[in-house]
Design an enzyme around this catalytic site. Structure first.
Site, PDB file in Angstrom:
ATOM      1  N   HIS A 377       0.844  -1.197   0.000  1.00 22.22           N
ATOM      2  CA  HIS A 377       0.000   0.000   0.000  1.00 22.22           C
ATOM      3  C   HIS A 377       0.879   1.247   0.000  1.00 22.22           C
ATOM      4  CE1 HIS A 377      -3.155  -2.528   2.451  1.00 22.22           C
ATOM      5  NE2 HIS A 377      -2.975  -2.986   1.221  1.00 22.22           N
TER       6      HIS A 377
HETATM    7  C1  LIG Z   1      -0.269  -7.848  -3.884  1.00 21.10           C
HETATM    8  C2  LIG Z   1      -1.202  -6.735  -3.504  1.00 21.10           C
HETATM    9  C3  LIG Z   1      -2.337  -7.006  -2.756  1.00 21.10           C
HETATM   10  C4  LIG Z   1      -3.204  -5.981  -2.384  1.00 21.10           C
HETATM   11  N1  LIG Z   1      -4.365  -6.282  -1.732  1.00 21.10           N
HETATM   12  C5  LIG Z   1      -5.262  -5.299  -1.489  1.00 21.10           C
HETATM   13  C6  LIG Z   1      -6.533  -5.599  -0.940  1.00 21.10           C
HETATM   14  O1  LIG Z   1      -6.881  -6.756  -0.703  1.00 21.10           O
HETATM   15  N2  LIG Z   1      -7.383  -4.562  -0.686  1.00 21.10           N
HETATM   16  C7  LIG Z   1      -7.043  -3.262  -0.947  1.00 21.10           C
HETATM   17  O2  LIG Z   1      -7.848  -2.376  -0.647  1.00 21.10           O
HETATM   18  N3  LIG Z   1      -5.853  -2.963  -1.486  1.00 21.10           N
HETATM   19  C8  LIG Z   1      -4.970  -3.940  -1.789  1.00 21.10           C
HETATM   20  N4  LIG Z   1      -3.783  -3.636  -2.393  1.00 21.10           N
HETATM   21  C9  LIG Z   1      -3.460  -2.225  -2.632  1.00 21.10           C
HETATM   22  C10 LIG Z   1      -4.191  -1.625  -3.815  1.00 21.10           C
HETATM   23  O3  LIG Z   1      -4.244  -2.523  -4.897  1.00 21.10           O
HETATM   24  C11 LIG Z   1      -3.442  -0.349  -4.196  1.00 21.10           C
HETATM   25  O4  LIG Z   1      -3.419   0.497  -3.070  1.00 21.10           O
HETATM   26  C12 LIG Z   1      -4.122   0.365  -5.337  1.00 21.10           C
HETATM   27  O5  LIG Z   1      -4.156  -0.441  -6.485  1.00 21.10           O
HETATM   28  C13 LIG Z   1      -3.348   1.628  -5.648  1.00 21.10           C
HETATM   29  O6  LIG Z   1      -4.014   2.290  -6.676  1.00 21.10           O
HETATM   30  P1  LIG Z   1      -3.310   3.441  -7.482  1.00 21.10           P
HETATM   31  O7  LIG Z   1      -4.322   3.890  -8.462  1.00 21.10           O
HETATM   32  O8  LIG Z   1      -2.711   4.423  -6.562  1.00 21.10           O
HETATM   33  O9  LIG Z   1      -2.061   2.803  -8.255  1.00 21.10           O
HETATM   34  P2  LIG Z   1      -1.847   1.430  -8.999  1.00 21.10           P
HETATM   35  O10 LIG Z   1      -3.001   0.514  -8.790  1.00 21.10           O
HETATM   36  O11 LIG Z   1      -0.493   0.961  -8.584  1.00 21.10           O
HETATM   37  O12 LIG Z   1      -1.836   1.812 -10.552  1.00 21.10           O
HETATM   38  C14 LIG Z   1      -0.800   2.508 -11.161  1.00 21.10           C
HETATM   39  C15 LIG Z   1      -0.701   2.022 -12.596  1.00 21.10           C
HETATM   40  O13 LIG Z   1       0.046   2.963 -13.364  1.00 21.10           O
HETATM   41  C16 LIG Z   1       0.964   2.263 -14.177  1.00 21.10           C
HETATM   42  N5  LIG Z   1       2.074   3.187 -14.472  1.00 21.10           N
HETATM   43  C17 LIG Z   1       3.039   3.630 -13.648  1.00 21.10           C
HETATM   44  N6  LIG Z   1       3.842   4.495 -14.279  1.00 21.10           N
HETATM   45  C18 LIG Z   1       3.364   4.616 -15.532  1.00 21.10           C
HETATM   46  C19 LIG Z   1       3.769   5.387 -16.665  1.00 21.10           C
HETATM   47  N7  LIG Z   1       4.811   6.219 -16.626  1.00 21.10           N
HETATM   48  N8  LIG Z   1       3.046   5.269 -17.802  1.00 21.10           N
HETATM   49  C20 LIG Z   1       1.970   4.445 -17.861  1.00 21.10           C
HETATM   50  N9  LIG Z   1       1.537   3.702 -16.815  1.00 21.10           N
HETATM   51  C21 LIG Z   1       2.234   3.796 -15.670  1.00 21.10           C
HETATM   52  C22 LIG Z   1       1.349   1.050 -13.346  1.00 21.10           C
HETATM   53  O14 LIG Z   1       1.879   0.029 -14.168  1.00 21.10           O
HETATM   54  C23 LIG Z   1       0.011   0.683 -12.745  1.00 21.10           C
HETATM   55  O15 LIG Z   1      -0.710  -0.126 -13.639  1.00 21.10           O
HETATM   56  C24 LIG Z   1      -2.900  -4.638  -2.764  1.00 21.10           C
HETATM   57  C25 LIG Z   1      -1.762  -4.364  -3.518  1.00 21.10           C
HETATM   58  C26 LIG Z   1      -0.915  -5.397  -3.904  1.00 21.10           C
HETATM   59  C27 LIG Z   1       0.298  -5.072  -4.717  1.00 21.10           C
END
Ligand SMILES: Cc1cc2nc3c(=O)[nH]c(=O)nc-3n(C[C@H](O)[C@H](O)[C@H](O)COP(=O)(O)OP(=O)(O)OC[C@H]3O[C@@H](n4cnc5c(N)ncnc54)[C@H](O)[C@@H]3O)c2cc1C
Length: 454
Positions: A377
């Site tokens: 997270h």
């Molecule tokens: C193994 C695991 C288990 C988890 N389990 C849970 C759970 O059960 N419940 C829960 O609430 N949360 C869980 N989480 C946490 C949750 O998934 C994350 O907090 C959430 O996905 C974060 O969302 P975000 O939009 O900030 O970023 P992310 O979901 O990380 O999305 C960012 C995206 O941007 C892409 N990216 C990055 N840089 C670039 C670029 N320059 N150009 C194009 N694309 C790019 C990345 O590849 C990624 O696809 C878990 C996370 C993991 C890793």
């Protein structure tokens, strides 16, 4: 990836749909004290408003969050049973989609599609509108801007395709949703200088406790994280503490999490893996780190566990040990170097030898590189603030520096969500998307006005 000192193992989803595609479905609401903190300490009043409550509801509906079809695997039943025995709080954690109990390795995806993730929910809905175009494995290099009346305005994105072809996209509005590790890097590459970008990195640092049971637990089967205990979630009265949860425990992840006492012991442990049940202690961190770019534009992370957070974590470890014992464990292990396993006796937690052992567990604590820590997270690296001195983005989600450039991910959190962030980030970004809709409508009206004057 690891933090610079090698102490924390970072898990994040580098996939279409991001972490939501690979995560463990646990879908908890933003706690009231987090909303209170964001509203009253950071002045972001909308988080306490009925509007945000509606955004939470809408986000959960869009994600397909439910509690009615949850089936607990044996490892989650261990947490439920242990907490019940001790009178600790424990409840069913709502799930995204319908991960079932009978499907092996549900954590790795779902053959029958019960596991929805982002591909089966938000992205699917967006695709149905016909307005979504996906450039798969395409990397955004920078946000293109122009200067109008002394103010920068976003006009598109400069990107590169999987096969290294340059792509230039023009748009009225640009949204960065690269997550808390990459959004700050993209913003910096695009020339933004706000001091909050890359700072305030929160990790919800996690450690584990595992126990051997007489019977097989098969902890990797079924939906991984269907229960949560808040027994130590609010240790300072300000919403900082730790939660006890059950991780997804694919054998490779288990192998990397066990207490390292040499190769032979590791092999012996893995041979007993079917009888192990694991709990994680997920700490809401009051301390923070930073993320910055290396020469290859990859994120580097500096983060040290603050003493207060280490104390909360170790209190959580103590409670997790008690829970496992109360649920009938035979042998309990923390993952700290130098802490031997505890062999449970008929006296349970009342046994003085247990108190002596726990005392040592507390004394040793979660020392860097001597106690495996994880983070799934990452949050807070471009936090929302009511002015540019307090944050990198406005309460609307738009950056303070570039008009029309929005951030829509966990980096806008002022502090950690406390609960697993998926529902919170979906609700926060749902709110931001409503602002985007209004901004686009304003731009459309302005264009019509201009045309009518010409
Ligand atoms: C193994 C695991 C288990 C988890 N389990 C849970 C759970 O059960 N419940 C829960 O609430 N949360 C869980 N989480 C946490 C949750 O998934 C994350 O907090 C959430 O996905 C974060 O969302 P975000 O939009 O900030 O970023 P992310 O979901 O990380 O999305 C960012 C995206 O941007 C892409 N990216 C990055 N840089 C670039 C670029 N320059 N150009 C194009 N694309 C790019 C990345 O590849 C990624 O696809 C878990 C996370 C993991 C890793």
């Amino acid at each position: 990836m690891l933090t610079e000192d090698g102490a924390i193992n970072i898990l994040a989803g580098n996939a279409l749909g991001g972490g939501g595609t690979v995560n463990w479905f646990c879908s908890l609401d933003t706690p009231h004290y987090v909303r209170d903190e964001w509203s009253n300490k950071y002045g972001l009043k909308h988080f306490e408003s009925p509007k945000f409550a509606k955004h939470l509801l809408s986000a959960k509906n869009l994600l397909g969050v439910q509690t009615s079809h949850v089936i607990h695997n044996k490892a989650n039943n261990v947490l439920l049973k242990g907490c019940k025995e001790l009178g600790f709080h424990c409840e069913t954690a709502p799930q995204q989609g319908y991960p079932t109990g009978d499907e092996n390795l549900c954590c790795m995806g779902s053959k029958r599609g019960e596991r929805q993730g982002m591909l089966g929910s938000l992205l699917y809905d967006a695709a149905k509108t016909g307005n979504l175009r996906v450039f798969y494995e395409c990397r955004a290099n920078s946000v293109l801007t122009t200067t109008i009346g002394g103010k920068k305005k976003a006009i598109g994105v400069d990107a590169v395709s999987r096969s290294k072809h340059p792509i230039t996209l023009r748009s009225k509005i640009v949204v960065s949703a690269c997550g808390s590790l990459h959004t700050p890097l993209l913003l910096r590459r695009s020339g933004l200088v706000n001091k909050h970008i890359g700072r305030n990195l929160r990790l919800h640092p996690v450690t584990g406790v595992y126990a051997q049971f007489k019977e097989e637990i098969n902890a990797f089967e079924g939906a991984p994280m269907t229960t949560v205990s808040n027994v130590v979630a609010n240790l300072d009265g300000k919403g900082y503490g730790a939660r006890l949860e059950v991780p997804s425990i694919h054998p490779s992840l288990m192998a990397s999490s066990l207490n390292w006492r040499g190769a032979a012991a590791a092999k012996a442990d893995m041979l007993k893996a079917l009888r192990f049940s694991l709990l994680i202690v997920l700490t809401r961190d009051s301390g923070s780190g930073r993320v910055y770019s290396d020469a290859k534009h990859q994120p580097r992370i500096e983060y040290s566990l603050r003493r207060k957070d280490a104390n909360h974590m170790i209190k959580g470890v103590e409670m997790a040990c008690r829970v496992l014992m109360a649920a009938g464990a035979e042998v309990i292990h923390t993952v700290q170097s130098g802490i031997e396993a505890y062999h449970c006796t008929d006296q349970g937690v009342a046994d003085p030898t247990f108190h002596k052992w726990i005392k040592r567990v507390k004394q040793v604590g979660p020392k860097p590189n001597q106690c495996p820590l994880f983070s799934a997270h990452q949050m807070g690296t471009c936090k929302m603030g009511i002015n540019p001195t307090q944050g990198g983005v406005k309460p609307s989600g738009e950056t303070w520096e570039v008009d029309g450039l929005y951030v829509c991910d966990t980096s806008v959190f002022p502090t950690p969500s406390g609960t697993n962030p998926m529902v919170t980030v979906a609700a926060v970004t749902y709110g931001i998307s409503q602002n985007l809709r209004l901004a686009l409508a304003r731009l459309k009206r302005a264009t019509v006005d201009l045309r009518s004057k010409l």
